[in-house]
Design an enzyme around this catalytic site. Structure first.
Site, PDB file in Angstrom:
ATOM      1  N   LYS A 126       0.844  -1.189   0.000  1.00  0.00           N
ATOM      2  CA  LYS A 126       0.000   0.000   0.000  1.00  0.00           C
ATOM      3  C   LYS A 126       0.882   1.243   0.000  1.00  0.00           C
ATOM      4  O   LYS A 126       0.637   2.205  -0.735  1.00  0.00           O
ATOM      5  CB  LYS A 126      -0.936  -0.009   1.219  1.00  0.00           C
ATOM      6  CG  LYS A 126      -2.076   0.949   1.065  1.00  0.00           C
ATOM      7  CD  LYS A 126      -3.290   0.560   1.866  1.00  0.00           C
ATOM      8  CE  LYS A 126      -4.430   1.524   1.554  1.00  0.00           C
ATOM      9  NZ  LYS A 126      -5.638   1.245   2.273  1.00  0.00           N
TER      10      LYS A 126
ATOM     11  N   LYS B  67      -1.172 -13.892  -9.369  1.00  0.00           N
ATOM     12  CA  LYS B  67      -1.896 -14.579  -8.285  1.00  0.00           C
ATOM     13  C   LYS B  67      -3.379 -14.216  -8.342  1.00  0.00           C
ATOM     14  O   LYS B  67      -3.716 -13.047  -8.524  1.00  0.00           O
ATOM     15  CB  LYS B  67      -1.320 -14.142  -6.932  1.00  0.00           C
ATOM     16  CG  LYS B  67      -1.923 -14.876  -5.762  1.00  0.00           C
ATOM     17  CD  LYS B  67      -1.528 -14.245  -4.441  1.00  0.00           C
ATOM     18  CE  LYS B  67      -2.547 -13.219  -4.016  1.00  0.00           C
ATOM     19  NZ  LYS B  67      -2.417 -12.745  -2.645  1.00  0.00           N
TER      20      LYS B  67
ATOM     21  N   LYS C 154      -8.827 -10.852  -5.388  1.00  0.00           N
ATOM     22  CA  LYS C 154      -9.911  -9.888  -5.583  1.00  0.00           C
ATOM     23  C   LYS C 154      -9.354  -8.533  -6.010  1.00  0.00           C
ATOM     24  O   LYS C 154      -9.880  -7.882  -6.894  1.00  0.00           O
ATOM     25  CB  LYS C 154     -10.660  -9.768  -4.258  1.00  0.00           C
ATOM     26  CG  LYS C 154     -11.801  -8.835  -4.225  1.00  0.00           C
ATOM     27  CD  LYS C 154     -13.165  -9.404  -4.477  1.00  0.00           C
ATOM     28  CE  LYS C 154     -13.371 -10.858  -4.251  1.00  0.00           C
ATOM     29  NZ  LYS C 154     -13.107 -11.320  -2.912  1.00  0.00           N
TER      30      LYS C 154
HETATM   31  P1  TYM Z   1      -7.662 -13.952   2.818  1.00  0.00           P
HETATM   32  O1  TYM Z   1      -9.052 -13.715   3.259  1.00  0.00           O
HETATM   33  O2  TYM Z   1      -7.024 -12.938   1.937  1.00  0.00           O
HETATM   34  O3  TYM Z   1      -7.561 -15.328   2.087  1.00  0.00           O
HETATM   35  C1  TYM Z   1      -8.099 -16.519   2.640  1.00  0.00           C
HETATM   36  C2  TYM Z   1      -7.201 -17.683   2.328  1.00  0.00           C
HETATM   37  O4  TYM Z   1      -7.106 -17.879   0.917  1.00  0.00           O
HETATM   38  C3  TYM Z   1      -5.738 -17.969   0.533  1.00  0.00           C
HETATM   39  N1  TYM Z   1      -5.571 -17.456  -0.851  1.00  0.00           N
HETATM   40  C4  TYM Z   1      -4.910 -18.112  -1.819  1.00  0.00           C
HETATM   41  N2  TYM Z   1      -4.265 -19.291  -1.819  1.00  0.00           N
HETATM   42  C5  TYM Z   1      -3.704 -19.684  -2.982  1.00  0.00           C
HETATM   43  N3  TYM Z   1      -3.764 -18.961  -4.136  1.00  0.00           N
HETATM   44  C6  TYM Z   1      -4.388 -17.774  -4.181  1.00  0.00           C
HETATM   45  N4  TYM Z   1      -4.444 -17.084  -5.315  1.00  0.00           N
HETATM   46  C7  TYM Z   1      -4.996 -17.292  -2.978  1.00  0.00           C
HETATM   47  N5  TYM Z   1      -5.701 -16.169  -2.646  1.00  0.00           N
HETATM   48  C8  TYM Z   1      -6.038 -16.298  -1.347  1.00  0.00           C
HETATM   49  C9  TYM Z   1      -5.019 -17.102   1.553  1.00  0.00           C
HETATM   50  O5  TYM Z   1      -3.644 -17.400   1.630  1.00  0.00           O
HETATM   51  C10 TYM Z   1      -5.771 -17.433   2.822  1.00  0.00           C
HETATM   52  O6  TYM Z   1      -5.281 -18.607   3.417  1.00  0.00           O
HETATM   53  N6  TYM Z   1      -5.224 -12.519   6.918  1.00  0.00           N
HETATM   54  C11 TYM Z   1      -5.951 -13.611   6.319  1.00  0.00           C
HETATM   55  C12 TYM Z   1      -7.196 -13.976   7.109  1.00  0.00           C
HETATM   56  C13 TYM Z   1      -6.912 -14.308   8.533  1.00  0.00           C
HETATM   57  C14 TYM Z   1      -6.264 -15.503   9.013  1.00  0.00           C
HETATM   58  C15 TYM Z   1      -6.229 -15.359  10.416  1.00  0.00           C
HETATM   59  C16 TYM Z   1      -5.745 -16.624   8.386  1.00  0.00           C
HETATM   60  C17 TYM Z   1      -7.219 -13.550   9.608  1.00  0.00           C
HETATM   61  N7  TYM Z   1      -6.789 -14.174  10.745  1.00  0.00           N
HETATM   62  C18 TYM Z   1      -5.658 -16.353  11.227  1.00  0.00           C
HETATM   63  C19 TYM Z   1      -5.168 -17.624   9.199  1.00  0.00           C
HETATM   64  C20 TYM Z   1      -5.133 -17.476  10.609  1.00  0.00           C
HETATM   65  C21 TYM Z   1      -6.381 -13.177   4.929  1.00  0.00           C
HETATM   66  O7  TYM Z   1      -6.463 -12.006   4.637  1.00  0.00           O
HETATM   67  O8  TYM Z   1      -6.734 -14.196   4.100  1.00  0.00           O
END
Ligand code: TYM
Length: 321
Positions: free
Chosen positions: A111, A190, A193
């Site tokens: 960002k 990758k 969204k």
């Molecule tokens: P988030 O919501 O961005 O994504 C959720 C999960 O999807 C995985 N992911 C992917 N894996 C492979 N290829 C891709 N293109 C791809 N896009 C998304 C992410 O790696 C994730 O596992 N900060 C976290 C949410 C969170 C969390 C936590 C996760 C909050 N607290 C505690 C684990 C433990 C997040 O923004 O994920």
């Protein structure tokens, strides 16, 4: 061994979320006391600034997860904000978190690199995530590759706290799946969204086909053999195909003499068939929203009992109880 993971309700889940993370949640579920999964609405507040939309997204997220196969008899499903112990622990962890550790984290760095000003929420995001993980004595955290850095932060903070105040937190480990830790999007970057290159798991089927037809491919002539390992379309297909179909596709690439349109059609058919049972299950839950609310309420109760135990342990250790 306790498995825990969270996912942000910033919109509907896409193939990257599914193959990178949700598929792991499902394969690791079994005992609801040892498989905790939550909808990270507090994290989503750093990007979603519309109350109605956030509420709708949270419900959609729960429906998507249940539809995709999260089984309330085998896992605990809850909404992050229903566990008030999490922000309480976040503060304790902030007091042992060096600024430099967060300055190195990619969401904030990206960002800043784009010339945008980050708010404190985005900057401190990994600390909230560390609290999410540590508060349930989690051992394993299934995620996609982009979240591994944050799990390292959680380990660092747990280590610092334990060092200062005595053994309090269990050190968690990340789990990523070979081959789908970074699922590519329509453009080969990758799938994300924020890049506008996603295909959602419950995408309207017509729109899904259209999107698949737009997947970026190279312009080599049809008859030329191609290396499947360097092709984005092949990688996407690999997520859906069984071993036999994949080997057939691999051979077709190496032989040459095909058009990418053919592969795209196969991918669209495979994706449609793959998520068909999930669509049915989701529709079923959608027709029984009271059941979904009960699942979330029970999940929050189970999660907060555990969270209270660990929060108290941390509070006692650092002297505020
Ligand atoms: P988030 O919501 O961005 O994504 C959720 C999960 O999807 C995985 N992911 C992917 N894996 C492979 N290829 C891709 N293109 C791809 N896009 C998304 C992410 O790696 C994730 O596992 N900060 C976290 C949410 C969170 C969390 C936590 C996760 C909050 N607290 C505690 C684990 C433990 C997040 O923004 O994920």
């Amino acid at each position: 061994m306790r498995v825990l993971s969270g996912i942000q309700p910033t919109g509907r889940f896409h193939w990257g979320n599914y193959f990178g993370a949700i598929a792991q949640y499902i394969s690791m579920q079994g005992d609801p006391n040892n498989a905790f999964y939550f909808v990270a609405d507090l994290h989503a507040l750093t990007t979603v600034r519309d109350a109605q939309r956030l509420r709708k997204n949270v419900l959609d997220a729960a429906l998507d997860l249940l539809g995709l196969g999260l089984d309330p008899a085998k896992a605990t499903l809850f909404v992050q904000s229903e566990i008030p112990q999490v922000p309480q622990l976040t503060w304790l962890l902030m007091t042992v978190c060096p600024m430099g550790l967060l300055e190195r984290c990619h969401a904030y760095k990206e960002k800043k690199a784009r010339g945008l000003t980050a708010d404190v929420g985005l900057f401190g995001y990994p600390v909230l995530m560390a609290a999410d993980i540590l508060i349930y004595d989690s051992d394993v955290v299934p995620v996609g590759e982009d979240q591994m850095q944050h799990i390292e932060v959680a380990r660092d903070l747990a280590g610092s706290f334990n060092h200062l105040f005595g053994e309090t937190f269990r050190l968690p480990k990340g789990s990523i799946l070979d081959g789908s830790a970074k699922v590519p999007g329509l453009d080969g970057e990758k799938m994300s969204k924020s890049y506008g290159n996603t295909v959602e798991c419950f995408e309207d089927l017509k729109a899904q086909r259209k999107k698949i037809m737009r997947i970026a491919t190279d312009s080599r002539p049809m008859d030329q053999p191609k290396d499947p390992q360097t092709d984005n379309l092949f990688h996407l297909y690999a997520n859906f195909a069984n071993a036999e179909d994949l080997a057939e596709m691999d051979a077709l690439y190496r032989r040459g003499g095909f058009g990418y349109g053919e592969v795209k059609k196969k991918l669209a058919d495979a994706a449609e068939a793959f998520f068909a049972p999930a669509r049915e299950r989701r529709a079923d839950y959608e027709a029984h929203l009271d059941t979904v609310r009960d699942i979330l309420r029970e999940g929050a109760k189970r999660a907060s009992d555990k969270a209270e135990e660990v929060l108290q342990r941390a509070q006692l250790a650092c002297g505020i109880r």
